[in-house]
Structures are given as C-alpha cells and as structure tokens.
Design an enzyme around this catalytic site. Sequence first.
Site, PDB file in Angstrom:
ATOM      1  N   LYS A 266      10.411  87.669  -7.118  1.00  0.00           N
ATOM      2  CA  LYS A 266       9.871  87.313  -5.988  1.00  0.00           C
ATOM      3  C   LYS A 266      10.047  88.643  -4.944  1.00  0.00           C
ATOM      4  O   LYS A 266      10.633  89.727  -5.334  1.00  0.00           O
ATOM      5  CB  LYS A 266      10.446  85.952  -5.091  1.00  0.00           C
TER       6      LYS A 266
ATOM      7  N   TYR B 218      14.463 111.896  19.254  1.00  0.00           N
ATOM      8  CA  TYR B 218      14.117 111.031  20.387  1.00  0.00           C
ATOM      9  C   TYR B 218      15.441 110.823  21.096  1.00  0.00           C
ATOM     10  O   TYR B 218      16.560 110.671  20.548  1.00  0.00           O
ATOM     11  CB  TYR B 218      13.546 109.574  20.079  1.00  0.00           C
TER      12      TYR B 218
END
Length: 814
Positions: free
Chosen positions: A483, A709
């Site tokens: 999965k 940043y």
Amino acid sequence: MTQTLRNIIPIIKANWIGQNDVAVIDAISIDSRSLQNGENTLFFAISGPNNDGHSYIEELIEKGVKHFVVTHIPEKVSGKANFLVVENTLEALQKFASYYRSLFDFPIIGITGSNGKTIIKEWLNFLLSPDYNIIRSPKSYNSQVGVPLSILGINEKHNLGIFEAGISTMNEMEKLQKIIRPTIGILSNIGSAHDEGFPSVAEKIKEKLKLFTSVNVLILNKNKTINAFVNQKIKTFSWCSDDKSADVYITKKNTGDLTELQVTYKEDTFPIVIPFQDQASVENAIHCMMVMLYFGYNHKVIQTRMAQLYPVEMRLKVKNGIYNCTIIDDSYSSDFQSLKIALDFLEHQKQHKKKTLILSDIFQSGLNNEELYSQVSQLIISNKISRVIGIGETISQYKSKFINSVTFKNVVEFAQSFDRLNFENETILVKGARDFHFEEIVSMLEEKTHETVLEINLNAVSHNLNFFKSKLAPKTKMMVMVKAFGYGNGGFEIAKLLEHHKVDYLGVAFADEGISLKNAGITVPIMVMNPETTSFPAIIQHHLEPEIYSIKGLKAFLKIAEQKKLKNFPIHLKIDTGMHRLGFEEEHLAELISILKDNETVQIKSVLSHMATSDDLKHDAFAQSQIALFEKLSTQLLSALKIKPIRHILNTSGISNYPDAQYDMVRLGIGLYGISNDEEEQKYLENVGTLKSVISQIRTIDQGESVGYGRRFIAEKETKIATIPIGYADGIRRSWGNGLGYVVINNKPAKIVGSICMDMLMVDVTNIDCKEGNAVIVFGENPSVNHIAKQLNTIPYEILTGISQRVKRVFFRE
C-alpha cells in the site's frame, strides 16, 4: 554444454528413475520461473530455508521440462519425468560443475576478497579480451550456487576463465575451490563484509585463502597480516607501496582526476595513468596490472589499456521511459551468459505485454557467429520477446534469425530512425557492450525528470523478504503490504518482485491501488484492507478481495454480489481485538454468523485482526490479550460457520516478537523495506531505498551573509555553500533544515543550512572536496530513515511514504 543423463548419473551419484537415460541435456536450471527452461533442461530442485525446488516440479513438467535432480519424487509427479535422486541437490550441482570444469585445461583466474571482486573481473575481461576468448562469472555469480552455474558456461572455444568466489561463513571456500580450480589467484581487499560469519578476522583470511591451495601463482598486496597465513609452498607475485621487497613496488601521485602510478618491476620503472583517484579503484586496477605483468605484456600495451579503464556498472536498472514505456538498463555488457540473466530479469519486471530487446553485437561467447546467433534466437523465442532491435555490424548480418526485427550498424543510425520505431507501452531491455555507447539509447528512451532519484535495491528487498520468511513455520503463508505506493518505494515494481518470489497475498489500502496492480498484470491475490462501499463494484470487476469490517459493509457487499449472481466470491473478515480502528467486535459476532450461515454468494478466505503494540514489549500483556481474544472470536466464527479459512494477526514486528501467533499467515509491511524498530534486528536487514541528488551550484559567501528564506542562516566565517535540487515538494521535511539535518557528499556529512525550500536545499561544504555535479546522498545507509525519523520525532513510515511521486524511482538488481 551437451551431456546425456547416462553420463551425469554416476557423476552426481544419483539413483535414476525414469524412461530415457540417454536424453540429451544442454542446459542446467535452478529457477522454475525462467522461460528458458525446456525439454533439454536438467532442473536441480534445490531446497533452501525459504524455498523448496521440489514444489515447482509439477508446474515445470506442464511447461515441458522432463529431467530433474531431486532428493525425493513428489507423489503427484511420480512416473511423469526422468528423476535423478540424490542425497543433496546443491551438492549434486556442485559435483557436476566440478566434473565439467575438469574437462577443460586452460588458465583460470580465481578472485576472492571482501571487496572489488566483480570490478577486477570486469576490468580483466576488458584488458585481456583482445588476446583471449574469455569465460567469466556473469554479474556477481560468486556464491555456492552462482559459481557452479558460471562454470557450466564454459565451452570448447574458451581459452581463459575469470571467476569470482564469495563466501559469508566458514567451510564454504573448499567447495568453491573444487569447482573453480584456479591456476592463478587474486586476493583483493580484505574488509569487514560478512565479519559476523567468522569467529575472527584471522579465520576469515584463512578461509578465503583456501581458494588458492593449488594455484601456480597468487597475486596479492604484500601485507604482514595476510602473509602470515599464506602457505609458503604457494608461489606469490606481490605488490606494495611501502615495502620495496615486494615483487612490484608502486608509488602513487594524484593529478587532476587521474592517478599516476610509478611501477618498478625487475629493475625497470615505468608510469601508468589510470582514470581514478579513490583508493579502492586504484587497488583494483593494480591487481589487474599485476595479471598483465604476469602474462608478460609489454609496458606500452599495459599503459594504453589501463588508461582506458572505466567505471563498472554492476546493476540492472529499471527506469521510467517515454510514452509509458519501462526501460531495463543493462547498457554496459553484452555476453551470452549475462544476456540469459537479463532476459530473466525482463520477464520478472515486465510491466507491459509487449517486450522489446535492443541488443548489440555479442562478444566472447566462445561460439562461431552462426551458432551464437542461432542460440540467441532461441533465447529470444523462449522469452517471448515481441521485437528485436539489433545494433552492430555482426548482428545485422544475422537479422534473418530474429522474428520482427530491425537492425542498425551503429547507435547513430538508430538515433536517425528513432522516431519511426514508435516506442510506446512496452518494456524495453537495453543490452549492449560498452563500446557501443548504449547509454545514449537509454538517454533517448528515459523519461525526462529532474536529477533527484530514489534508487530501490531489489536484491535488498529479496534479502529482507527471505529474512522474515526464515522466521516462519514451513506452512505459514506470507502476505506483503504494498500500500501507499509500496511505502514510497514504488508499487508495481515491488509487487512484481514479490510475485516472482511467490508470496501468497499482496495487501493494499484502497481499491484503486489494487486496480493499478491488476491492470499492470499482477496475478497474485490482492486484499483491499480499507475498501469504501462505493468501490465494491470495481473490486468485483477487477477480481480484488475486500476486507469486510462492519455489518453495514457486509450487507452492502452482499447486495451487490447477489445482484451480480456471484458465487463464492472471496472476502476477508476483520475482527477488532483492541486496535479500535476497524473490525467486528465481539457483540457483532452473532449477527455476523447469522448473515453468513449457508450464504454461498461469498467465501471467507481469511479472518484477521491487527495488533496495536506488537513493536513495544512494554505492552506485552495487552498484545497477549489481543492474541487471546483473536483466538477466542475466530474459533467461535470458524466453528459456527463450519469453515477453515486462513487466520492472521501478525504484522512485521509481530513476526519477530510473537512467533507463537503466526497462525496460517503473517503480514509483512515496513520490514520488507529494511526498517525495524529493533536495533538488533536492524543489523540483519538491508537498506532498500537510497534517495540521491546532485550539487547544482557551489558558491562562497562571506562572514555575515545569509542563506535562504528568512535569513535563518548567517555565516560566522567565509563559508562554501552547495545547492541541491530537492525540497519539501519532494518530501523532505522543512524541520530537517536549519542545522538539524545533513546530507552526505563524497562520504562526508554536509549540514543543511537555512530553511529547506520547495524545490531546493542548501548545505555547508566548506570542509568537503566537491564540485558541481557531484552525487549527494539524502538518505540511505547514512543518514538512515530510522535516524531521520528519530531526529524529527516521527516514525520511518512517514519519511518513506512522504517522498513525492515526482521523484523518479530507479530499480536495480546487483
């Protein structure tokens, strides 16, 4: 190789039971899945800790195989084939290979050591092939099984052999020595690999030296530790960089990206330049040079050929291609034995019905061209290749031997015709000798994405699967969870490998994951663990098997199943024993039994539950209570409905911590991908995924300048900064930045500075010798996923599944 059963029977000391002992054998096999098995194949049914070859005999007989070496004849196949009954099938294979080796009398180079065996073998093949017709181990076939299979590739036209011998524990090398019988020995680097299999380093050295008991000469790096264990009767040809008493004295000097060796031999000193600087490559190259000196090559030939050494790619890689194609990249070698291996790998990893082979001229087969390309043609037919694209002067002459083929003299001609070849929805094996530069073909076919890739080691997946299989009782089945895109590692490719290993079930979370696998050709039963009621029609249409966990869900499924007039459609019942996530509770059991009693629309394939604390032995009492409740409720269900379905409750950590609760099946999850929460167990698992990128740019900033940043990093001194093209959009957590996390460049940690951006991160490389374009390890062996998860106060699942699907997955097999 051509033998009759009558010849083979006394060699392997077999008791023959069958109808035709004069049958001709021209191929040996141990792999039931190979499409190359045929009526002249002798199949050795080898039994290991995880698989028993006898289980596949019935299936092989149906495919046309008629001859088997076995320890016993399974009842179902008695009288249906020729059987050679022996005490041990692996030993029988080794005996036959040893006999076969005795039929040939030419120099055999045997290589062992901890590292470098395959590279030395491939480089020797390159250096010596202009003068010899060489047979060598394909890929890394150096094990107790790989060595005999390699030896059985010898034919009458070969006049030099080069074989690897790899061991992992005591009492293995003597068996390989009897098979290889090298006349020339090479002892490569002795490192820490497989240390756990030996009582001490001394015992490890002595075991490896058993390969050389009968050699005419042993080539080695002169070393006091090693020399203490070498039998004084064995002639050695040694080299050294710090002991002038060695036969060859070597000094080294780095110049640019090259290494210049000054070689002193028999009072002559001459230079050799090799295109590597790392110590391992230099040592491997010196071993190869020593062989050339021993063979009497003149200095000029050695200098010319050694300068042309190249990086050895030892892996078959699976890559995404253009127009929904899948590329299997084996673009650095083209010989008959490795073609067999590559074609088997193609079949195991095919994602499309259409299979294309792009093949260069084949070298060093030991056969004349007519016979060689006839055999290649048979291989291609048995592997059901849809079309062949041949590239090279020789293969072009034999185009008529291949159905649906087109040939080109070189890669340039191929490139000119590329657009009209119409590559689409196919699996393409690119298999070519290095001189043909097939990497250019791979580049044309490969889907263009950015330079960050997640490399998935399929050998490691197989190793981890077998590690957990070894913990199971012989009859315990295995479900493997694929999965969430195979825990971030890729859904189909992992599923295909698991199908190859004959796991019993695959598990997915939602129907669309299972549908994708079915559409891609996966045939293993797939259980949908968390189906929504709206997905039931699609589940039925695609022959998936739903987990049913509520009365409401059961009634909804039965309604649709009855409308479709289904009979015995497989479903799985989930019991809640304390996880309190999904499942029938004890109070629901009476109603559940009432609904299902005498219902023929569905068939209960399994009854399962899920443990909440199997990974934490502090909660052992709770775990034991879950197991006890599962035993009680499942027994009640089975008794009332008079059924015998599969029962399963254990996940990865449960397999290790609660072996008495294996029931009929277990569910392997993150352990397959090399992750364990147990430090001791982690040592036995292999790393599966390595996230790699490259350095895009390097700049130097002054004290007081900032990076990224928010100016969250301010340089305290002149600092060298490298930018890496991977960020949080690729799945790298922002919290891994600002000095907490690191990447590895040239085997050194480089701290992440400033905030991680959407598509980039920056690292401090002030003390690292690197340049733009160098490789970067984001995670793998170091830093490991476990380490990153611990630092970020999360779990490895979140790190793995968080890697974006925009990151290209490259699957490889060593």
